[in-house]
Design a protein around this motif. Structure first.
Motif: not given
Length: 760
Positions: A618, A557, A610-612, A597, A554-555, A603-604, A600-601
């Protein structure tokens, strides 16, 4: 008068013939009842009024375990009949509606725990109303010699019950007792002890689990790995055994009252927990009473109740137990003794098993309450192979001439579907077809279900993605085939469930899907009718780095998003230079409109995750943060999404939302920002739908895609849409994730054929 009655529906494996026998005897009728492959044939002879009353009771009876879809009646010339009899099953006819595996009924439950009953503590107690069905059935019709129970000879007492019309086990195909049928065995894998039998086997398994060790226990659809959820060391061993780093484990509880000690439970959730399929139900956790590694910080506990006699016995002795499918993560569930015994791991102490063969593996189903209704997340045991009816009972006869259709589904959360005569049979959940063993299970199950139901497909429908394993398999069948766009299939699955024929606004939000323009879609607004769709809007595309790692990281993205939206000053990750260089030079860069995505972003950016380590981790933790704000009554920060029209498309632009997240982090409560993002995204969905209603005159909205498993987002979106006068529909009978798209593919295949025949 004498009538021949053919009955179609769920009428095999549910004690239907004995019920018919008793109904007929009550009216003084003579005749016969028998299974004829795919249906039940009844010959009923008696006075006209008595036959009429019999038909009325047969058609109108509720909650007796069977479901009639269609009755065919034909008056016969007089036959010489002396009594009403249950006959041996006849030749195979057309396919039946086969019942799923059934949980222990209340009467068998009571007998199991009654020391005076001859089936006291029998781990395989069942009757005509309960026990395994789909997983032990080798072929139709559903008779004992057509199931894996053929391996066990009935004792004289069971045979007497089986043949006695007054017995509640009259023609119960799974009948057994402590003197016949399957038996319990225990084998220690590590200490080489002598194999134990029946009560000693059970007691040994109990003692091993009490010692904090792990035991594999054979169930209906495969093996479970079983251990205490309260011992951190034990649960970590289980994670090593399964190769499962973070994903929470499901916990089986002995009763609802026990669940309430650990989870919040609404009346709707209680109803779902106690429903016949006995799914794993995602409940909000209350307190941290279990080992941390059981749930790994998840806001949900996957709770379920026992559905086999052995599970009742184990949970009564041991209390709550982790019961997770016996397989390495991403591999198929183990259902046979040899691979279970030979599993290469020192973490698994012993195996509690029996010699009743599991003909087909079926994992536990997973569900949750969404908008006050049950929503399936994984459709498997207890639901499969019960069909989804795409036409009402009244118009099913009109579908008799439709060709059989096979729909291959997708590659993630794979499940295929067969359609014939108004009924769609969605297969059990398989997993990710990228794994060779999962693909092999998928292919074998295609052959198995095709032969079991006698399906003869004339059209194959598959995803548009050229590299999907499911697409390649559909093409390999050498049938005429139809490719349909992924998100169109998502929306069509909702239309199929709810019998929607009018145009709809489809909102499809997920991680990825191959678009008609060759780009990656995932945040789509579609206008759908019949077999056609128009892409009317989407999330503004943003760049991501290609490859599987980008879905995991995620980091990465987040860096791509912030750079794209001119928020580069907020990038603090030391690894950003390489990512920014790849973006600048267009190396392995793809454009995407993916809502998955996007979450995910977010969440980061807020440093929530930071990772799934598993799919959706995430986004799940991001949802947890928003839900926590609701529970703590934390006021959300306004997080607006902008709406604009680019050419003919409406775009939902996240740039302003991410600017608020970046400016607010470290200054305001992360939970307020998270909730604000969910609400802002829901409002953005509504705004685009309003633009499309004004443009197309459509007020019906269908929501689908894995992102709509997010309770915070979905319940806000549904409420806001209704407040604006929209009718809103969601997936309920099949998952909103990719586990449901085969149903949408079938729906589109039907519509395609209708259009094709109309234009010929």
């Amino acid at each position: 008068m004498t009538l021949k009655i053919n009955v179609y529906g769920i009428v095999q494996g549910v004690g239907f013939r004995p019920l018919v026998y008793h109904m007929a005897k009550k009216e003084g009728l003579k005749g016969t009842v028998r299974n004829v492959g795919g249906y039940v044939e009844i010959i009923a002879q008696g006075e006209k009024g008595a036959v009429g009353r019999f038909l009325t009771v047969l058609s109108d009876s509720k909650d007796l375990g069977y479901e009639i879809i269609k009755l065919e009646k034909e008056e016969l010339s007089f036959l010489e009949l002396n009594d009403f009899l249950i006959l041996k099953s006849g030749d195979f006819g057309e396919a039946s509606v086969i019942p799923p595996d059934l949980p222990v009924c209340p009467t068998c439950h009571k007998e199991l725990l009654d020391p005076s009953d001859r089936r006291y503590h029998n781990p395989f107690i069942s009757c005509m109303s309960c026990g395994p069905r789909f997983t032990i059935m080798e072929r139709l019709p559903y008779d004992r010699d057509q199931t894996t129970m053929v391996d066990f000879t009935m004792c004289s007492l069971c045979n007497e019950e089986y043949t006695s019309p007054e017995s509640r086990r009259f023609h119960a195909q799974t009948i057994s007792c402590n003197d016949c049928g399957p038996s319990l065995f225990y084998r220690d894998r590590l200490e080489g002890e002598e194999e134990l039998f029946e009560e000693e086997a059970f007691e040994k398994a109990v003692s091993v689990i009490l010692e904090g060790k792990i035991v594999a226990v054979k169930g209906i659809g495969g093996y479970h790995l079983v251990c205490s959820p309260f011992r951190e060391d034990t649960v970590n061993k289980l994670r090593n055994l399964k190769g499962r780093e973070e994903k929470p484990f499901a916990v089986m509880f002995p009763s609802i009252s026990e669940i309430k000690k650990y989870c919040r439970v609404t009346k709707e959730e209680i109803s779902l927990l106690e429903s016949r399929p006995r799914p794993i139900v995602l409940l909000q956790r209350e307190g941290d009473y279990m080992a941390y590694s059981t749930n790994r910080g998840s806001m949900f506990c996957g709770a379920f109740l026992p559905y086999t006699p052995l599970q009742i016995m184990l949970t009564r002795r041991l209390g709550p137990l982790i019961m997770t499918s016996a397989n390495r993560s991403s591999q198929p569930i183990i259902r046979e003794e040899e691979p279970m015994m030979s599993l290469l791991s020192k973490e698994l102490q012993g195996v509690l098993y029996n010699k009743r063969r599991i003909h087909r593996s079926v994992d536990d189903s997973v569900a949750k309450i969404m908008d006050g209704k049950p929503q399936l997340i994984r459709r498997s045991r207890g639901y499969v192979p019960y069909p989804v009816f795409l036409s009402t009972k009244e118009d099913q006869e009109k579908k008799a001439e439709e060709p059989c259709i096979f729909a291959a589904g997708g590659d993630l959360k794979a499940a295929f579907c067969f359609y014939e005569k108004g009924s769609a049979v969605v297969s059990q959940y398989f997993g990710d077809l990228e794994e060779s063993q999962v693909m092999e299970e998928y292919e074998n199950s295609f052959v198995d279900i095709k032969e079991l139901f006698r399906f003869q497909p004339e059209l194959a429908v598959c995803d548009l993605h050229p590299n999907y394993h499911s697409t390649r398999y559909a093409r390999s069948l050498k049938l005429p085939f139809l490719e349909v766009q992924h998100h169109h299939a998502h929306i069509a699955s909702v239309m199929a469930e709810h019998h929607l024929e009018e145009p709809v606004i489809g909102v499809a939000m997920d991680g990825t899907g191959y678009g008609t323009d060759g780009t990656i879609w995932g945040g789509e607004f579609l206008i759908c009718q019949d077999s056609e769709f128009i892409r009317a809007g989407h999330i503004s595309p943003f760049p991501i780095l290609g490859g599987d790692q980008s879905m995991r990281e995620a980091w990465k993205t987040a860096i791509c998003c912030l750079a794209h939206w001119d928020l580069q000053e907020y990038i603090t990750d030391d690894r950003s230079n390489l990512i920014l260089s790849a973006l600048k030079h267009g190396i392995n860069v793809i454009n995407s409109s993916s809502a998955g995505r996007l979450f995910d972003a977010a969440s980061s950016v807020l440093s929530i995750a930071q990772e799934n380590s598993y799919e959706g981790e995430c986004a799940s933790l991001f949802e947890k943060s928003g839900l926590s704000a609701i529970q703590k009554q934390i006021k959300p920060v306004p997080v607006p999404f902008s709406i604009s029209k680019v050419g003919s498309m409406w775009e939902l632009n996240p740039k302003t939302a991410f600017a608020v997240l970046c400016e607010g982090r470290g200054k305001v409560d992360v939970r307020a920002l998270s909730l604000g993002f969910h609400i802002g995204f829901a409002n953005g969905i509504v705004s685009v739908c309003e633009k499309l209603r004004a443009q197309h005159g459509i007020s019906t909205v269908c929501l689908s895609g894995g992102v709509f498993q997010n309770t915070v987002l979905t319940e806000h979106a549904v409420r806001f849409l209704r407040e604006k006068g929209f009718q809103v529909y969601m997936n309920l009978s099949v998952p909103p994730n990719d586990g449901g798209i085969s149903l949408g593919q079938v729906y589109l295949g039907r519509k395609y054929l209708e259009t094709f025949h109309q234009t010929r």
